[in-house]
Design a protein around this motif. Structure first.
Motif, short mmCIF file in Angstrom:
data_model
loop_
_atom_site.label_atom_id
_atom_site.label_comp_id
_atom_site.label_asym_id
_atom_site.label_seq_id
_atom_site.Cartn_x
_atom_site.Cartn_y
_atom_site.Cartn_z
N THR A 227 0.85 -1.18 0.00
CA THR A 227 0.00 0.00 0.00
C THR A 227 0.89 1.23 0.00
N MET A 228 0.32 2.36 -0.40
CA MET A 228 1.13 3.57 -0.48
C MET A 228 0.28 4.80 -0.15
N LYS A 229 0.99 5.85 0.23
CA LYS A 229 0.36 7.15 0.41
C LYS A 229 1.41 8.20 0.13
N GLY A 230 0.95 9.42 -0.16
CA GLY A 230 1.91 10.48 -0.44
C GLY A 230 1.23 11.72 -0.97
N ASP A 231 2.01 12.51 -1.67
CA ASP A 231 1.48 13.74 -2.25
C ASP A 231 2.11 13.97 -3.60
N LEU A 232 1.38 14.68 -4.47
CA LEU A 232 1.92 15.01 -5.78
C LEU A 232 1.50 16.42 -6.18
N SER A 233 2.31 17.01 -7.05
CA SER A 233 2.05 18.37 -7.54
C SER A 233 1.69 18.29 -9.01
N VAL A 234 0.49 18.77 -9.35
CA VAL A 234 0.03 18.71 -10.73
C VAL A 234 -0.93 19.87 -11.00
N LEU A 235 -0.75 20.53 -12.13
CA LEU A 235 -1.61 21.63 -12.54
C LEU A 235 -1.76 22.70 -11.46
N GLY A 236 -0.65 22.96 -10.77
CA GLY A 236 -0.66 23.99 -9.74
C GLY A 236 -1.30 23.56 -8.43
N MET A 237 -1.67 22.29 -8.31
CA MET A 237 -2.30 21.79 -7.09
C MET A 237 -1.38 20.80 -6.38
N ASN A 238 -1.43 20.80 -5.06
CA ASN A 238 -0.75 19.81 -4.25
C ASN A 238 -1.80 18.85 -3.70
N LEU A 239 -1.73 17.60 -4.09
CA LEU A 239 -2.76 16.63 -3.78
C LEU A 239 -2.20 15.47 -2.97
N VAL B 35 11.01 9.62 -3.89
CA VAL B 35 10.72 10.98 -4.35
C VAL B 35 10.92 11.02 -5.86
N ILE B 36 9.94 11.57 -6.58
CA ILE B 36 9.99 11.60 -8.04
C ILE B 36 9.97 13.04 -8.52
N ASN B 37 10.94 13.36 -9.39
CA ASN B 37 11.00 14.68 -10.02
C ASN B 37 10.68 14.57 -11.50
N HIS B 38 10.02 15.59 -12.02
CA HIS B 38 9.79 15.71 -13.46
C HIS B 38 10.49 16.97 -13.95
N ASP B 39 11.42 16.79 -14.88
CA ASP B 39 12.19 17.91 -15.43
C ASP B 39 12.82 18.75 -14.32
N GLY B 40 13.34 18.07 -13.30
CA GLY B 40 14.06 18.74 -12.22
C GLY B 40 13.19 19.32 -11.13
N LYS B 41 11.86 19.20 -11.26
CA LYS B 41 10.95 19.74 -10.24
C LYS B 41 10.24 18.60 -9.54
N LYS B 42 10.02 18.78 -8.23
CA LYS B 42 9.38 17.74 -7.46
C LYS B 42 7.97 17.47 -7.98
N PHE B 43 7.68 16.21 -8.24
CA PHE B 43 6.37 15.81 -8.74
C PHE B 43 5.61 14.98 -7.70
N MET B 44 6.31 14.05 -7.06
CA MET B 44 5.62 13.14 -6.14
C MET B 44 6.53 12.65 -5.03
N THR B 45 5.95 12.46 -3.84
CA THR B 45 6.62 11.76 -2.75
C THR B 45 5.70 10.61 -2.34
N MET B 46 6.25 9.42 -2.25
CA MET B 46 5.46 8.25 -1.92
C MET B 46 6.14 7.43 -0.83
N THR B 47 5.35 6.99 0.15
CA THR B 47 5.86 6.07 1.16
C THR B 47 5.07 4.77 1.08
N ALA B 48 5.76 3.66 1.23
CA ALA B 48 5.13 2.34 1.11
C ALA B 48 5.04 1.66 2.47
N SER B 49 3.98 0.87 2.64
CA SER B 49 3.80 0.11 3.88
C SER B 49 3.12 -1.21 3.53
N ASP B 50 2.99 -2.08 4.52
CA ASP B 50 2.37 -3.40 4.32
C ASP B 50 2.99 -4.11 3.12
#
Length: 255
Positions: A50-62, A224-239
């Motif tokens: 399972t996973m949870k995290g946050d991502l930045s897309v279209l000017g939103m942090n989700l 941690v995932i970057n797109h074109d040098g900018k932070k796109f997503m952070t994900m942590t895994a469990s279970d």
């Protein structure tokens, strides 16, 4: 005489390629030992978590939650759920050999997401998942590998290889910490959300960390995932479950 010099140049060039390949093979073999050894990696070819995290897309942090499952060499599934401006967004992606399913639903609306480019991207994701299992990299029928220049990753030296997956004809760069042998970065060209949410080519860099041993294998619990040098997503895994195989029912693709 000129032909002799040309032939000699070819020999030296070929020797250089062979040396680079040998270096790449040595880097991969060190990585295999660091991640749990060839026997374990070849035994446990499936996983789910399972996973949870946050991502930045279209000017939103989700914020998002979800789960991932895979079974090598060509099974992959991702489910992701998030809230977008008060509406529930559900992403469901499956790769089962040559079959691909990519479903995006926002509220009660199904968003078209089955373009050829997106399908190829999902197939590439499955191939890159196999590359990160490491032992398949030594199979010339599946991958072509070559050494590249060392890099600094988070202030530490990393040995680098470039792996070309023959199944999808795409390259992936893999960086291994020179001290621990663990993967600390991967990079490749892929698709990301562009303007208006339409898929656009990006240079994706992933930074796995916080490794945990499961069934004898070292597994990253944070990426941690970057797109074109900018932070796109952070994900942590469990279970995290490391398995010998998964039932094919886990990878159902609707016709």
């Amino acid at each position: 005489m000129r032909h002799w010099f040309v032939s000699l140049a070819v020999v030296f060039a070929a020797a250089g390629v062979a040396a680079a390949d040998e270096k790449a093979e040595a880097i991969v073999k060190k990585g295999i030992e660091a991640h749990g050894g060839a026997d374990n990696l070849n035994k446990y070819k499936a996983a789910k978590f399972t996973m949870k995290g946050d991502l930045s897309v279209l000017g939103m942090n989700l914020d998002f939650t979800g789960d991932i499952a895979y079974s090598l060499p060509d099974r992959f599934r991702l489910n992701m759920t998030m809230d977008v401006m008060g509406m529930k967004m559900v992403i469901h992606q499956v790769v089962k050999g040559d079959k691909v399913k990519n479903s995006v639903k926002v509220g009660d609306t199904v968003v078209p997401a089955d373009s050829d480019k997106e399908k190829e991207e999902l197939k590439a994701a499955a191939a890159f998942q196999e590359a990160e299992q490491l032992t398949p990299l030594l199979d010339p029928k599946k991958f072509e590998i070559k050494a590249a220049d060392d890099e600094d990753v988070d202030g530490k030296k990393a040995a680098v290889i470039v792996a070309k997956a023959k199944a999808v004809d795409k390259e992936m760069k893999i960086c291994f910490d020179k001290t621990t042998g663990l993967i600390v970065k991967t990079a490749h060209k892929g698709l990301g959300p562009g303007e208006g949410g339409q898929p656009a080519e990006v240079y994706e860099e992933s930074y796995p960390s916080e490794y945990k041993k499961v069934n004898g294998l070292q597994m990253p619990t944070k990426v941690v995932i970057n797109h074109d040098g900018k932070k796109f997503m952070t994900m942590t895994a469990s279970d995290i479950e490391i398995l010998e195989k998964l039932d094919d029912k886990e990878f159902t693709v609707d016709d």
